[in-house]
Motif scaffolding. Structure first.
Motif, PDB file in Angstrom:
ATOM      1  N   GLY A  40       0.879  -1.257  -0.060  1.00  0.00           N
ATOM      2  CA  GLY A  40      -0.217   0.079  -0.112  1.00  0.00           C
ATOM      3  C   GLY A  40       0.962   1.131  -0.009  1.00  0.00           C
ATOM      4  N   ARG A  41       0.414   2.185  -0.521  1.00  0.00           N
ATOM      5  CA  ARG A  41       1.070   3.561  -0.602  1.00  0.00           C
ATOM      6  C   ARG A  41      -0.252   4.718  -0.469  1.00  0.00           C
ATOM      7  NH1 ARG A  41       6.407   5.357  -0.770  1.00  0.00           N
ATOM      8  NH2 ARG A  41       7.198   3.238  -0.272  1.00  0.00           N
ATOM      9  N   TYR A  42       0.253   5.953  -0.302  1.00  0.00           N
ATOM     10  CA  TYR A  42      -0.591   7.079  -0.371  1.00  0.00           C
ATOM     11  C   TYR A  42      -1.551   6.838   0.866  1.00  0.00           C
ATOM     12  CZ  TYR A  42       0.810   7.396  -5.243  1.00  0.00           C
ATOM     13  OH  TYR A  42       1.469   7.576  -6.326  1.00  0.00           O
ATOM     14  N   GLU A  43      -2.752   7.246   1.172  1.00  0.00           N
ATOM     15  CA  GLU A  43      -3.462   7.155   2.188  1.00  0.00           C
ATOM     16  C   GLU A  43      -4.386   5.891   2.469  1.00  0.00           C
ATOM     17  OE1 GLU A  43      -2.868   9.664   3.983  1.00  0.00           O
ATOM     18  OE2 GLU A  43      -2.150  10.739   2.359  1.00  0.00           O
ATOM     19  N   GLY A  44      -3.949   4.889   1.509  1.00  0.00           N
ATOM     20  CA  GLY A  44      -4.337   3.498   1.684  1.00  0.00           C
ATOM     21  C   GLY A  44      -4.883   2.859   0.415  1.00  0.00           C
ATOM     22  N   ILE A  45      -5.548   1.762   0.521  1.00  0.00           N
ATOM     23  CA  ILE A  45      -6.211   1.305  -0.672  1.00  0.00           C
ATOM     24  C   ILE A  45      -7.615   1.013  -0.530  1.00  0.00           C
ATOM     25  CG2 ILE A  45      -6.010  -1.101  -1.905  1.00  0.00           C
ATOM     26  CD1 ILE A  45      -3.053  -1.392  -0.726  1.00  0.00           C
ATOM     27  N   ASP A  46      -8.250   0.917  -1.966  1.00  0.00           N
ATOM     28  CA  ASP A  46      -9.517   0.981  -1.852  1.00  0.00           C
ATOM     29  C   ASP A  46      -9.841  -0.385  -1.072  1.00  0.00           C
ATOM     30  OD1 ASP A  46     -12.429   0.144  -2.903  1.00  0.00           O
ATOM     31  OD2 ASP A  46     -12.110   1.715  -4.309  1.00  0.00           O
ATOM     32  N   ASP A  47     -10.787  -0.335  -0.295  1.00  0.00           N
ATOM     33  CA  ASP A  47     -10.979  -1.538   0.700  1.00  0.00           C
ATOM     34  C   ASP A  47     -11.715  -2.723  -0.381  1.00  0.00           C
ATOM     35  OD1 ASP A  47     -10.947  -2.396   3.352  1.00  0.00           O
ATOM     36  OD2 ASP A  47     -12.966  -2.642   3.364  1.00  0.00           O
ATOM     37  N   ARG A  48     -12.443  -2.564  -1.372  1.00  0.00           N
ATOM     38  CA  ARG A  48     -12.902  -3.509  -2.344  1.00  0.00           C
ATOM     39  C   ARG A  48     -11.713  -4.507  -2.730  1.00  0.00           C
ATOM     40  NH1 ARG A  48     -16.308   0.413  -5.819  1.00  0.00           N
ATOM     41  NH2 ARG A  48     -14.375   1.611  -5.545  1.00  0.00           N
ATOM     42  N   VAL A  49     -10.462  -4.030  -2.864  1.00  0.00           N
ATOM     43  CA  VAL A  49      -9.329  -5.115  -2.937  1.00  0.00           C
ATOM     44  C   VAL A  49      -9.107  -6.009  -1.863  1.00  0.00           C
ATOM     45  CG1 VAL A  49      -6.739  -5.203  -3.172  1.00  0.00           C
ATOM     46  CG2 VAL A  49      -7.889  -3.178  -4.099  1.00  0.00           C
ATOM     47  N   ARG A  50      -9.279  -5.827  -0.694  1.00  0.00           N
ATOM     48  CA  ARG A  50      -9.319  -6.758   0.410  1.00  0.00           C
ATOM     49  C   ARG A  50     -10.191  -7.697   0.295  1.00  0.00           C
ATOM     50  NH1 ARG A  50     -12.237  -7.010   4.985  1.00  0.00           N
ATOM     51  NH2 ARG A  50     -13.423  -4.916   4.394  1.00  0.00           N
ATOM     52  N   VAL A  51     -11.774  -7.135   0.181  1.00  0.00           N
ATOM     53  CA  VAL A  51     -12.979  -7.788  -0.041  1.00  0.00           C
ATOM     54  C   VAL A  51     -12.781  -9.007  -1.352  1.00  0.00           C
ATOM     55  CG1 VAL A  51     -15.400  -7.946  -0.352  1.00  0.00           C
ATOM     56  CG2 VAL A  51     -14.258  -6.370   1.142  1.00  0.00           C
ATOM     57  N   ILE A  52     -12.496  -8.361  -2.449  1.00  0.00           N
ATOM     58  CA  ILE A  52     -12.403  -9.255  -3.559  1.00  0.00           C
ATOM     59  C   ILE A  52     -11.315 -10.265  -3.527  1.00  0.00           C
ATOM     60  CG2 ILE A  52     -11.923  -9.063  -6.189  1.00  0.00           C
ATOM     61  CD1 ILE A  52     -13.412  -6.274  -6.203  1.00  0.00           C
ATOM     62  N   THR A  63       6.555   4.929   4.938  1.00  0.00           N
ATOM     63  CA  THR A  63       5.860   5.505   4.090  1.00  0.00           C
ATOM     64  C   THR A  63       5.370   4.875   2.775  1.00  0.00           C
ATOM     65  OG1 THR A  63       7.917   5.506   2.512  1.00  0.00           O
ATOM     66  CG2 THR A  63       7.674   7.400   3.977  1.00  0.00           C
ATOM     67  N   GLY A  64       5.262   3.611   3.043  1.00  0.00           N
ATOM     68  CA  GLY A  64       4.617   2.538   2.167  1.00  0.00           C
ATOM     69  C   GLY A  64       4.887   1.158   2.607  1.00  0.00           C
ATOM     70  N   GLY A  65       4.032   0.375   1.945  1.00  0.00           N
ATOM     71  CA  GLY A  65       4.263  -1.056   2.568  1.00  0.00           C
ATOM     72  C   GLY A  65       5.246  -2.085   1.842  1.00  0.00           C
ATOM     73  N   GLU A  66       6.140  -1.324   1.264  1.00  0.00           N
ATOM     74  CA  GLU A  66       7.364  -1.960   0.475  1.00  0.00           C
ATOM     75  C   GLU A  66       8.442  -2.572   1.677  1.00  0.00           C
ATOM     76  OE1 GLU A  66       5.891   0.575  -0.829  1.00  0.00           O
ATOM     77  OE2 GLU A  66       5.451  -0.106  -2.677  1.00  0.00           O
ATOM     78  N   LEU A  67       8.910  -1.698   2.582  1.00  0.00           N
ATOM     79  CA  LEU A  67       9.873  -2.263   3.435  1.00  0.00           C
ATOM     80  C   LEU A  67       8.981  -3.296   4.327  1.00  0.00           C
ATOM     81  CD1 LEU A  67      11.699   0.861   4.459  1.00  0.00           C
ATOM     82  CD2 LEU A  67      12.435  -0.705   3.097  1.00  0.00           C
TER      83      LEU A  67
END
Ligand code: 6GU
Length: 238
Positions: free
Chosen positions: A113-125, A139-143
């Motif tokens: 994830g980056r920015y303020e988050g990920i559209d929650d439908r990604v988690r659901v789908i 700053t993001g989920g990469e590390l």
């Protein structure tokens, strides 16, 4: 173990996972890490992967379609049996128990994830499990994904010496005892005499005492899960 990582910054993974033990594990074919740029699944001419949040508020939200299309395209029918992990500071906190659970699978998908988050439908789908690596904000989920790859990889059979696995803290529930190596005196500081005594039973007892006292001082929460003998309890009480 195969890791498929979905990110808009694949370059972040170039360094840390390609040295030392993880480098050898990849050369031996025990671990493989496949990076996928989410932007390759954007559809507009600017290759957008983020947009403004519905309901207003600061920052940008990662859009669902590029991420879902990317994961489905790369995983194919294996998506069904493959855990999909979404890295976010609002996830469940990753630990060694979760690592052991994840290490049982032949393949994992990690979405950064980056920015303020990920559209929650990604988690659901994608029926994704949200994980965080601790109580601080990156700053993001990469590390965080790199940390999870490191921790899970060393549990893959053949990656490290099994003796190193058994003794370590977070498995036994105790922190490690202090270690020393040559020289015997440095800046006027010696090494505890017991370690030079050759008495292996007394050395083991000293190490156990050190591990117990350190754990009580630094991580009393871990003591609750430790397997303590009557002798251990007497030491901690006395
Ligand atoms: Cl997974 N992401 C971000 N952005 N910050 C974190 C984290 C993840 N885990 C701890 N802090």
């Amino acid at each position: 173990m195969r890791f498929d990582v979905f990110t808009i910054f694949p370059g972040i993974f170039a360094g840390p996972l390609n040295e030392s033990i993880l480098k050898r594990a990849q050369e031996q074919g025990l671990v493989s890490i496949h990076l996928h740029n989410i932007r390759d699944w954007a559809t507009d001419r600017h290759r957008s992967v983020d947009d403004e949040p519905y309901g207003g508020g600061p920052g940008m939200v990662m859009m669902a379609p590029p991420i879902v299309h990317a994961v489905e395209a790369i995983l194919g029918p294996e998506l069904e049996q493959t855990p999909v992990i979404l890295l976010t500071p609002s996830g469940e906190v990753f630990n060694q128990d979760i690592a052991r659970e994840l290490a049982q699978y032949p393949r994992l998908a990690l979405i950064c994830g980056r920015y303020e988050g990920i559209d929650d439908r990604v988690r659901v789908i994608l029926r994704a499990r949200e994980l965080s690596i601790g109580d601080y904000v990156l700053t993001g989920g990469e590390l965080a994904a790199a940390v999870i790859i490191d921790v899970v990889s060393r549990l893959v059979p053949g990656v490290i010496d099994p003796e190193s696995l058994a003794e370590e803290s977070h498995t036994s529930g105790l922190l490690e005892y202090p270690q020393y190596t040559r020289p015997p005196v440095f800046r006027g500081l010696g090494v505890p005499d017991i370690l030079l005594s050759g008495n292996h039973a007394r050395i083991a007892e000293w190490r156990r005492q050190q591990a117990l006292c350190r754990t009580r001082a630094r991580r009393p929460d871990l003591l609750a899960r430790a397997q303590l003998t009557e002798k251990d309890r007497r030491l901690l009480e006395g």
